[in-house]
Design an enzyme around this catalytic site. Structure first.
Site, PDB file in Angstrom:
ATOM      1  N   TYR A   1       2.878   9.916  -0.085  1.00  0.00           N
ATOM      2  CA  TYR A   1       3.860   9.319   0.844  1.00  0.00           C
ATOM      3  C   TYR A   1       5.294   9.495   0.343  1.00  0.00           C
ATOM      4  CZ  TYR A   1      -0.230   6.607   2.517  1.00  0.00           C
ATOM      5  OH  TYR A   1      -1.459   6.200   2.981  1.00  0.00           O
TER       6      TYR A   1
ATOM      7  N   HIS B   1      -7.729   9.467  -2.361  1.00  0.00           N
ATOM      8  CA  HIS B   1      -7.127   9.401  -1.020  1.00  0.00           C
ATOM      9  C   HIS B   1      -8.005  10.036   0.061  1.00  0.00           C
ATOM     10  CE1 HIS B   1      -2.879   9.134   0.940  1.00  0.00           C
ATOM     11  NE2 HIS B   1      -3.810   8.945   1.839  1.00  0.00           N
TER      12      HIS B   1
ATOM     13  N   ASP C   1       0.852  -1.197   0.000  1.00  0.00           N
ATOM     14  CA  ASP C   1       0.000   0.000   0.000  1.00  0.00           C
ATOM     15  C   ASP C   1       0.885   1.245   0.000  1.00  0.00           C
ATOM     16  OD1 ASP C   1      -2.885   1.113   0.617  1.00  0.00           O
ATOM     17  OD2 ASP C   1      -1.503   2.227   1.912  1.00  0.00           O
TER      18      ASP C   1
ATOM     19  N   LYS D   1      -2.615   6.002  -4.519  1.00  0.00           N
ATOM     20  CA  LYS D   1      -3.761   6.888  -4.271  1.00  0.00           C
ATOM     21  C   LYS D   1      -3.595   8.257  -4.933  1.00  0.00           C
ATOM     22  CE  LYS D   1      -3.891   4.619   0.236  1.00  0.00           C
ATOM     23  NZ  LYS D   1      -2.505   4.547   0.735  1.00  0.00           N
TER      24      LYS D   1
HETATM   25  N1  LIG Z   1      -5.701   6.172   3.356  1.00  0.00           N
HETATM   26  C1  LIG Z   1      -5.206   6.915   4.319  1.00  0.00           C
HETATM   27  O1  LIG Z   1      -5.590   8.069   4.497  1.00  0.00           O
HETATM   28  C2  LIG Z   1      -4.165   6.346   5.221  1.00  0.00           C
HETATM   29  C3  LIG Z   1      -3.867   6.995   6.424  1.00  0.00           C
HETATM   30  C4  LIG Z   1      -2.917   6.414   7.264  1.00  0.00           C
HETATM   31  C5  LIG Z   1      -2.286   5.234   6.912  1.00  0.00           C
HETATM   32  N2  LIG Z   1      -2.572   4.634   5.716  1.00  0.00           N
HETATM   33  C6  LIG Z   1      -1.906   3.361   5.305  1.00  0.00           C
HETATM   34  O2  LIG Z   1      -1.958   2.443   6.382  1.00  0.00           O
HETATM   35  C7  LIG Z   1      -0.635   2.072   6.747  1.00  0.00           C
HETATM   36  C8  LIG Z   1      -0.529   1.734   8.227  1.00  0.00           C
HETATM   37  O3  LIG Z   1      -0.907   2.823   9.059  1.00  0.00           O
HETATM   38  P1  LIG Z   1       0.128   3.637   9.957  1.00  0.00           P
HETATM   39  O4  LIG Z   1       1.437   3.684   9.255  1.00  0.00           O
HETATM   40  O5  LIG Z   1      -0.557   4.894  10.308  1.00  0.00           O
HETATM   41  O6  LIG Z   1       0.251   2.835  11.336  1.00  0.00           O
HETATM   42  P2  LIG Z   1       0.352   1.355  11.896  1.00  0.00           P
HETATM   43  O7  LIG Z   1       0.658   0.382  10.809  1.00  0.00           O
HETATM   44  O8  LIG Z   1      -0.851   1.107  12.732  1.00  0.00           O
HETATM   45  O9  LIG Z   1       1.573   1.461  12.896  1.00  0.00           O
HETATM   46  C9  LIG Z   1       2.909   1.588  12.455  1.00  0.00           C
HETATM   47  C10 LIG Z   1       3.816   1.659  13.657  1.00  0.00           C
HETATM   48  O10 LIG Z   1       3.765   0.434  14.381  1.00  0.00           O
HETATM   49  C11 LIG Z   1       5.073  -0.078  14.548  1.00  0.00           C
HETATM   50  N3  LIG Z   1       4.951  -1.535  14.455  1.00  0.00           N
HETATM   51  C12 LIG Z   1       4.563  -2.236  13.354  1.00  0.00           C
HETATM   52  N4  LIG Z   1       4.491  -3.550  13.638  1.00  0.00           N
HETATM   53  C13 LIG Z   1       4.820  -3.697  14.937  1.00  0.00           C
HETATM   54  C14 LIG Z   1       4.926  -4.813  15.797  1.00  0.00           C
HETATM   55  N5  LIG Z   1       4.643  -6.057  15.363  1.00  0.00           N
HETATM   56  N6  LIG Z   1       5.304  -4.602  17.081  1.00  0.00           N
HETATM   57  C15 LIG Z   1       5.570  -3.350  17.521  1.00  0.00           C
HETATM   58  N7  LIG Z   1       5.489  -2.242  16.752  1.00  0.00           N
HETATM   59  C16 LIG Z   1       5.117  -2.418  15.464  1.00  0.00           C
HETATM   60  C17 LIG Z   1       5.902   0.513  13.435  1.00  0.00           C
HETATM   61  O11 LIG Z   1       7.234   0.619  13.836  1.00  0.00           O
HETATM   62  P3  LIG Z   1       8.537   0.350  12.882  1.00  0.00           P
HETATM   63  O12 LIG Z   1       8.257   0.851  11.506  1.00  0.00           O
HETATM   64  O13 LIG Z   1       9.611   1.128  13.562  1.00  0.00           O
HETATM   65  O14 LIG Z   1       8.782  -1.134  12.917  1.00  0.00           O
HETATM   66  C18 LIG Z   1       5.256   1.897  13.309  1.00  0.00           C
HETATM   67  O15 LIG Z   1       5.755   2.792  14.283  1.00  0.00           O
HETATM   68  C19 LIG Z   1       0.196   3.270   6.297  1.00  0.00           C
HETATM   69  O16 LIG Z   1       1.574   2.977   6.230  1.00  0.00           O
HETATM   70  C20 LIG Z   1      -0.442   3.576   4.972  1.00  0.00           C
HETATM   71  O17 LIG Z   1       0.008   2.665   3.980  1.00  0.00           O
HETATM   72  C21 LIG Z   1      -3.516   5.166   4.881  1.00  0.00           C
END
Ligand SMILES: NC(=O)c1ccc[n+]([C@@H]2O[C@H](COP(=O)([O-])OP(=O)(O)OC[C@H]3O[C@@H](n4cnc5c(N)ncnc54)[C@H](OP(=O)(O)O)[C@@H]3O)[C@@H](O)[C@H]2O)c1
Ligand SMILES: *[C@@H]1O[C@H](CO)[C@@H](O)[C@H](O)[C@H]1NC(C)=O
Ligand SMILES: *[C@@H]1O[C@H](CO)[C@@H](O)[C@H](O)[C@H]1NC(C)=O
Ligand SMILES: *[C@@H]1O[C@H](CO)[C@@H](O)[C@H](O)[C@H]1NC(C)=O
Ligand SMILES: *[C@@H]1O[C@H](CO)[C@@H](O)[C@H](O)[C@H]1NC(C)=O
Length: 326
Positions: free
Chosen positions: A76, A134, A71, A101
């Protein structure tokens, strides 16, 4: 020739050890892997060599671990390293599922295809598998709001699909009313909705609506406030050390983050966990060999607080702001 055969064989063995991620059938017949690697690195969108290398490694580790769905998004600034890692993997294109997106500054219908072509160039691909609007809140580069009707932007998305530049199309951060307007207008049905979903924000009525309409859902920020370092002071529990979650995790020899992801899979949505850490990337995909009991799911359901990690308050006064305004 012989060495090429050996290379393919080694690649085959390398990828065969990986976790097999099940797929979700989209309403246009395409299959979407039920879990993806997220590649949003937060507000830091400076394309430094370190950042590019980190994303490239993360995607390579993810593909080796069994992820086939990545994704990304134009905003980004990770499309180029994602594309390099996909190319380097030598995996056949039809085994990969790539989502990107349309950013909010390209909502005019005649700018959608142009924006997607820009993303494809960065990704070094002829097509993506899924292209999403998006955000519902259009905004020009000069920061003034673009009030282009979503129906018109959607017509641009349909054109992108007709041109073969994307296999499927969908929406992100749209509310039920905004989705229903597209259906009421008799335009093509979206294949996917991407929204924030996690233990604190489970959105049961939106999920029921999407299920009834056969629109698949992908879950962003799937960990929500699980990790204390990321949780805002007002964020509701649980954290990763919650005793009830630790107990469930222990029972399955899994971690609490794996339990949180598994719960989303069992809700029928595809989580998009982001990590740049090899061990976590491997851990987050290793959730397809166990199943939660109804009692455990009931406990996980009880954490729902309708709490949004990313309320995007900067668009609170935008006429198309999609979320509750309290
Ligand atoms: N459509 C939209 O508007 C939108 C908005 C937000 C996000 N997104 C998408 O959704 C994805 C995920 O959301 P997000 O990046 O906000 O947050 P997330 O995936 O909920 O959390 C990411 C965080 O969790 C940590 N982490 C991941 N796996 C872990 C584990 N097993 N144990 C401990 N810590 C862990 C990562 O650390 P490290 O990287 O340091 O390992 C990072 O700090 C985004 O990357 C993006 O692709 C889309
Ligand atoms: C991102 O920006 C928002 C608003 O500008 C800010 O509150 C937040 O702390 C920033 N996050 C990071 C990780 O820099
Ligand atoms: C901002 O940009 C848009 C699109 O180019 C233009 O129509 C609008 O007049 C601009 N607004 C201002 C205040 O400059
Ligand atoms: C528990 O999980 C770890 C990590 O996946 C694995 O190495 C170990 O063999 C597992 N233990 C049991 C008893 O299955
Ligand atoms: C869920 O989302 C909310 C925001 O809606 C966030 O504050 C919270 O940390 C997330 N919780 C979990 C467990 O992921």
């Amino acid at each position: 020739m012989a060495s090429y055969t050996v290379y393919i064989l080694l690649a085959f063995i390398y990828y065969a050890r990986a976790v097999q991620v099940p797929t979700i059938k989209l309403n246009d017949g395409h299959q979407m892997p039920a879990l993806a690697l997220g590649t949003w690195l937060g507000n830091n969108t400076q394309a430094t060599p370190q950042r590019e290398a980190a994303v490239e490694s993360a995607v390579a580790w993810a593909l080796a671990a069994g992820y086939r769905h990545i994704d990304t998004a134009w905003i980004y600034r990770t499309e180029a390293p994602v594309g390099r890692a996909l190319r380097a993997s030598a995996l056949p294109r039809d085994q990969l599922f790539v989502t990107t997106k349309l950013w909010v500054d390209h909502h005019a219908p005649d700018r959608v295809v142009e924006a997607l072509r820009g993303s494809l160039e960065k990704l070094q691909l002829d097509y993506v598998d899924l292209y999403l609007i998006h955000w519902p809140c259009g905004q020009f580069a000069n920061q003034s709001y673009d009030l282009t009707d979503h129906l018109d932007t959607w017509r641009g998305m349909m054109e992108a699909k007709q041109l073969g530049l994307t296999r499927s199309i969908g929406l992100s951060n749209f509310n039920q009313h905004q989705i229903q307007r597209i259906l009421d207008a008799g335009l093509d049905k979206p294949q996917v909705l991407q929204v924030e979903l996690n233990l604190s924000l489970q959105q049961p009525s939106l999920l029921a609506y999407c299920a009834a309409q056969d629109i698949a859902v992908t879950a962003y920020t799937p960990f929500g406030s699980l990790f204390p370092a990321k949780a805002r002071p007002d964020a509701p529990p649980p954290r990763a050390d919650d005793p009830a979650l630790v107990q469930i995790a222990h029972k399955y020899n899994k971690t609490v983050p794996q339990i949180a992801l598994r719960y989303l899979v069992e809700l029928g949505v595809a989580p998009l966990p982001k990590s740049l850490t090899k061990s976590r990337i491997e851990q987050n995909v290793d959730i397809f060999d166990f199943q939660l009991t109804p009692e455990e799911k009931q406990l996980l359901k009880s954490f729902d607080r309708g709490y949004r990690t990313l309320p995007q308050l900067k668009w609170l006064d935008h006429p198309y702001f999609p979320f509750e305004k309290n």
